[in-house]
Design a protein around this motif. Structure first.
Motif, PDB file in Angstrom:
ATOM      1  N   LEU A 112      87.776  10.580  21.575  1.00 44.07           N
ATOM      2  CA  LEU A 112      87.468  10.703  20.788  1.00 44.07           C
ATOM      3  C   LEU A 112      87.482  12.242  20.461  1.00 44.07           C
ATOM      4  O   LEU A 112      87.787  12.100  18.440  1.00 44.07           O
ATOM      5  N   ASP A 113      87.157  12.957  20.753  1.00 42.47           N
ATOM      6  CA  ASP A 113      87.994  14.717  20.092  1.00 42.47           C
ATOM      7  C   ASP A 113      89.456  14.817  19.651  1.00 42.47           C
ATOM      8  O   ASP A 113      89.059  15.228  18.172  1.00 42.47           O
ATOM      9  N   ALA A 114      89.892  14.672  19.835  1.00 37.78           N
ATOM     10  CA  ALA A 114      92.166  14.396  19.476  1.00 37.78           C
ATOM     11  C   ALA A 114      91.434  13.347  17.789  1.00 37.78           C
ATOM     12  O   ALA A 114      91.865  13.416  17.470  1.00 37.78           O
ATOM     13  N   LEU A 115      90.415  11.859  17.695  1.00 35.97           N
ATOM     14  CA  LEU A 115      90.169  11.527  16.988  1.00 35.97           C
ATOM     15  C   LEU A 115      90.317  12.022  15.807  1.00 35.97           C
ATOM     16  O   LEU A 115      90.401  12.028  14.563  1.00 35.97           O
ATOM     17  N   TRP A 116      89.040  12.482  16.567  1.00 33.12           N
ATOM     18  CA  TRP A 116      88.159  13.333  15.198  1.00 33.12           C
ATOM     19  C   TRP A 116      88.970  14.791  14.649  1.00 33.12           C
ATOM     20  O   TRP A 116      88.756  14.864  13.025  1.00 33.12           O
ATOM     21  N   VAL A 117      89.423  15.318  15.656  1.00 36.17           N
ATOM     22  CA  VAL A 117      91.100  16.393  14.922  1.00 36.17           C
ATOM     23  C   VAL A 117      91.395  16.051  13.926  1.00 36.17           C
ATOM     24  O   VAL A 117      92.290  16.587  12.991  1.00 36.17           O
ATOM     25  N   LEU A 118      91.937  14.914  14.927  1.00 37.82           N
ATOM     26  CA  LEU A 118      93.225  14.629  13.459  1.00 37.82           C
ATOM     27  C   LEU A 118      92.540  13.479  11.864  1.00 37.82           C
ATOM     28  O   LEU A 118      92.657  14.293  10.761  1.00 37.82           O
ATOM     29  N   ASN A 119      91.247  13.421  12.351  1.00 37.92           N
ATOM     30  CA  ASN A 119      90.570  13.124  11.237  1.00 37.92           C
ATOM     31  C   ASN A 119      90.169  14.598  10.311  1.00 37.92           C
ATOM     32  O   ASN A 119      90.345  14.312   8.837  1.00 37.92           O
ATOM     33  N   GLY A 120      90.225  15.149  11.030  1.00 40.83           N
ATOM     34  CA  GLY A 120      89.661  16.416  10.174  1.00 40.83           C
ATOM     35  C   GLY A 120      90.701  17.557   9.529  1.00 40.83           C
ATOM     36  O   GLY A 120      90.667  17.856   8.520  1.00 40.83           O
ATOM     37  N   LEU A 121      92.083  16.679   9.668  1.00 39.26           N
ATOM     38  CA  LEU A 121      93.626  17.443   9.595  1.00 39.26           C
ATOM     39  C   LEU A 121      93.960  16.978   7.986  1.00 39.26           C
ATOM     40  O   LEU A 121      94.332  17.032   7.039  1.00 39.26           O
ATOM     41  N   VAL A 122      93.209  15.496   8.253  1.00 44.19           N
ATOM     42  CA  VAL A 122      93.898  14.448   7.085  1.00 44.19           C
ATOM     43  C   VAL A 122      92.668  15.342   5.835  1.00 44.19           C
ATOM     44  O   VAL A 122      92.795  15.482   4.928  1.00 44.19           O
ATOM     45  N   PHE A 123      90.957  15.855   6.304  1.00 53.94           N
ATOM     46  CA  PHE A 123      90.340  15.323   5.607  1.00 53.94           C
ATOM     47  C   PHE A 123      90.597  17.146   4.808  1.00 53.94           C
ATOM     48  O   PHE A 123      90.597  16.838   3.889  1.00 53.94           O
ATOM     49  N   ALA A 124      90.690  18.071   5.212  1.00 50.00           N
ATOM     50  CA  ALA A 124      91.414  19.686   5.577  1.00 50.00           C
ATOM     51  C   ALA A 124      92.683  18.878   4.798  1.00 50.00           C
ATOM     52  O   ALA A 124      92.999  19.976   3.220  1.00 50.00           O
ATOM     53  N   ILE A 125      93.457  18.205   4.334  1.00 51.65           N
ATOM     54  CA  ILE A 125      95.162  18.513   3.872  1.00 51.65           C
ATOM     55  C   ILE A 125      94.124  17.927   1.974  1.00 51.65           C
ATOM     56  O   ILE A 125      94.057  18.214   0.873  1.00 51.65           O
ATOM     57  N   LEU A 126      93.542  16.824   2.153  1.00 49.54           N
ATOM     58  CA  LEU A 126      93.036  16.145   1.251  1.00 49.54           C
ATOM     59  C   LEU A 126      92.530  16.969   0.277  1.00 49.54           C
ATOM     60  O   LEU A 126      91.717  17.123  -1.145  1.00 49.54           O
ATOM     61  N   LEU A 127      90.895  17.421   0.498  1.00 54.11           N
ATOM     62  CA  LEU A 127      90.688  18.741   0.382  1.00 54.11           C
ATOM     63  C   LEU A 127      90.402  20.171  -0.151  1.00 54.11           C
ATOM     64  O   LEU A 127      90.309  19.677  -1.691  1.00 54.11           O
ATOM     65  N   PHE A 128      91.710  20.412   0.379  1.00 52.20           N
ATOM     66  CA  PHE A 128      92.389  21.110  -0.578  1.00 52.20           C
ATOM     67  C   PHE A 128      93.609  20.283  -1.858  1.00 52.20           C
ATOM     68  O   PHE A 128      93.727  21.193  -2.468  1.00 52.20           O
ATOM     69  N   VAL A 129      94.482  19.806  -1.289  1.00 50.70           N
ATOM     70  CA  VAL A 129      94.972  19.100  -2.048  1.00 50.70           C
ATOM     71  C   VAL A 129      94.803  18.550  -3.428  1.00 50.70           C
ATOM     72  O   VAL A 129      95.121  18.995  -5.558  1.00 50.70           O
ATOM     73  N   THR A 130      93.303  17.750  -3.699  1.00 52.33           N
ATOM     74  CA  THR A 130      93.055  17.200  -4.712  1.00 52.33           C
ATOM     75  C   THR A 130      91.530  18.630  -5.473  1.00 52.33           C
ATOM     76  O   THR A 130      91.223  18.049  -5.873  1.00 52.33           O
ATOM     77  N   GLY A 131      91.466  19.452  -4.292  1.00 55.03           N
ATOM     78  CA  GLY A 131      90.542  20.602  -5.689  1.00 55.03           C
ATOM     79  C   GLY A 131      89.519  20.697  -5.131  1.00 55.03           C
ATOM     80  O   GLY A 131      88.196  21.279  -5.193  1.00 55.03           O
ATOM     81  N   GLN A 132      89.016  19.285  -3.875  1.00 54.37           N
ATOM     82  CA  GLN A 132      87.473  19.197  -4.024  1.00 54.37           C
ATOM     83  C   GLN A 132      86.929  20.358  -2.798  1.00 54.37           C
ATOM     84  O   GLN A 132      85.150  20.246  -2.930  1.00 54.37           O
ATOM     85  N   TRP A 133      88.093  21.117  -2.475  1.00 53.90           N
ATOM     86  CA  TRP A 133      87.409  22.416  -1.605  1.00 53.90           C
ATOM     87  C   TRP A 133      85.940  23.369  -2.396  1.00 53.90           C
ATOM     88  O   TRP A 133      85.651  23.845  -2.037  1.00 53.90           O
ATOM     89  N   MET A 134      86.671  23.410  -3.589  1.00 52.90           N
ATOM     90  CA  MET A 134      85.629  24.016  -5.041  1.00 52.90           C
ATOM     91  C   MET A 134      84.465  23.670  -4.792  1.00 52.90           C
ATOM     92  O   MET A 134      83.574  24.358  -5.517  1.00 52.90           O
ATOM     93  N   ARG A 135      84.001  22.932  -4.155  1.00 49.55           N
ATOM     94  CA  ARG A 135      82.777  22.381  -4.076  1.00 49.55           C
ATOM     95  C   ARG A 135      81.855  22.363  -3.496  1.00 49.55           C
ATOM     96  O   ARG A 135      80.966  22.421  -3.164  1.00 49.55           O
ATOM     97  N   ILE A 136      82.668  22.455  -2.049  1.00 52.43           N
ATOM     98  CA  ILE A 136      81.829  23.321  -0.306  1.00 52.43           C
ATOM     99  C   ILE A 136      82.387  24.772  -0.909  1.00 52.43           C
ATOM    100  O   ILE A 136      81.248  24.844   0.918  1.00 52.43           O
ATOM    101  N   VAL A 137      83.228  25.277  -1.051  1.00 47.11           N
ATOM    102  CA  VAL A 137      83.816  26.589  -0.914  1.00 47.11           C
ATOM    103  C   VAL A 137      82.910  28.053  -1.868  1.00 47.11           C
ATOM    104  O   VAL A 137      82.794  27.911  -3.203  1.00 47.11           O
ATOM    105  N   PRO A 138      81.798  28.555  -1.144  1.00 49.05           N
ATOM    106  CA  PRO A 138      81.626  29.901  -2.430  1.00 49.05           C
ATOM    107  C   PRO A 138      82.670  30.494  -3.320  1.00 49.05           C
ATOM    108  O   PRO A 138      83.092  30.709  -2.549  1.00 49.05           O
TER     109      PRO A 138
END
Length: 296
Positions: free
Chosen positions: A114-140
């Protein structure tokens, strides 16, 4: 049972005192002026995207689904004295090593999978977060977030919800909470988990002296408790501050008061409850056997 009742009564009494104290503070003229000047919404970059995309909603479900089972299996690994079964990986191909692979419990195998799947899901999330600019909503991006977060915390404690529209932006306290969860707690849980696993290099080298396994064990469990507490508060506020609209933000995705988000949320609950009950040795053994040897 008596001890639990005493703890429950104590917690309710402490919460009541906190609310009364916050309401008294917020009624003081200097504090009221502070809240008026800092209502809880810190300034955002001008290019911040508006709205929550569909991929973020799916990521939200996958993360909740995996975290539920990770916490469950993590607790089992921590408290189980007699594992239901053992698992040994296949010593073939790229995984071939000298000597016999280490035998682990079935509960630990499931936790690591489960940890491995969670890390993979987290990597996809992080990539999409920065590619789409959504990071600006949760980064001070400004120190202005500090007084706004303090104001939002005081308003929450006084049961006077800060004015907000999560579809456009989160309040300052939410931003800090999401930032800590995504960029501090999550990496820390991965790092401490890897440090305790067989994947970490053995030997008395410098990195093991700087980051001993005992420190990883002391940090890993409190991080899990943080995730549980964050989830509990998060779910409570979702329902307390406009359930239909908030669920539509996360699951629909749309900014209205229709019932589609609630329907998706209910379906996700059914899936998670089913996974909770199906995560038993009877069903896990055949899956684990595909990846290694299952024994007693």
């Amino acid at each position: 049972m008596v001890r639990f009742a005493v703890l429950a009564v104590t917690a309710v009494a402490a919460l009541a005192v906190l609310v009364l104290a916050a309401r008294w503070l917020i009624g003081l003229p200097p504090v009221a002026r502070f809240v008026a000047e800092h209502p809880g919404q810190a300034p955002l970059p001008p290019s911040v995207p508006v709205g929550i995309p569909a991929w973020l909603g799916w990521q939200h479900f996958f993360n909740a689904f995996l975290m539920l089972l990770i916490v469950r299996t993590g607790w089992q690994v921590r408290t189980t004295t007699r594992p239901t079964a053992s698992w040994t990986r296949k010593n073939t191909g790229l995984l071939r090593t000298k000597g016999q692979p280490k035998k682990i419990s079935l509960e630990l195998w499931f936790h690591l999978s489960l940890d491995a799947l969670w890390v993979l899901n987290g990597l996809v999330f992080a990539i999409l977060l920065f590619v789409t600019g959504q990071w600006m909503r949760i980064v001070p991006t400004s120190w202005e977030i500090v007084p706004h977060a303090a104001s939002a915390l005081l308003q929450y404690a006084a049961l006077e919800w800060p004015l907000e529209n999560g579809w456009v932006s989160y309040n300052a306290l939410q931003v800090l909470a999401y930032f800590v969860t995504v960029f501090i707690a999550a990496p820390l849980s991965v790092l401490t988990g890897v440090r305790m696993s067989n994947a970490w290099p053995k030997g008395p080298d410098g990195i093991n002296r700087l980051f001993p396994i005992e420190l990883a064990r002391r940090l890993h469990f409190p991080v899990m408790i943080y995730f549980v507490a964050f989830t509990a508060v998060h779910v409570f506020l979702v329902f307390a501050t406009g359930a239909l609209r908030n669920l539509n933000h996360m699951y629909a995705p749309s900014d209205d008061d229709e019932w589609l988000g609630f329907a998706f949320f209910s379906a996700s609950l059914v899936v998670m409850i089913a996974a909770w009950f199906l995560a038993r040795p009877l069903f896990l053994r055949p899956i684990a056997a595909l990846m290694g040897k299952v024994g007693r």
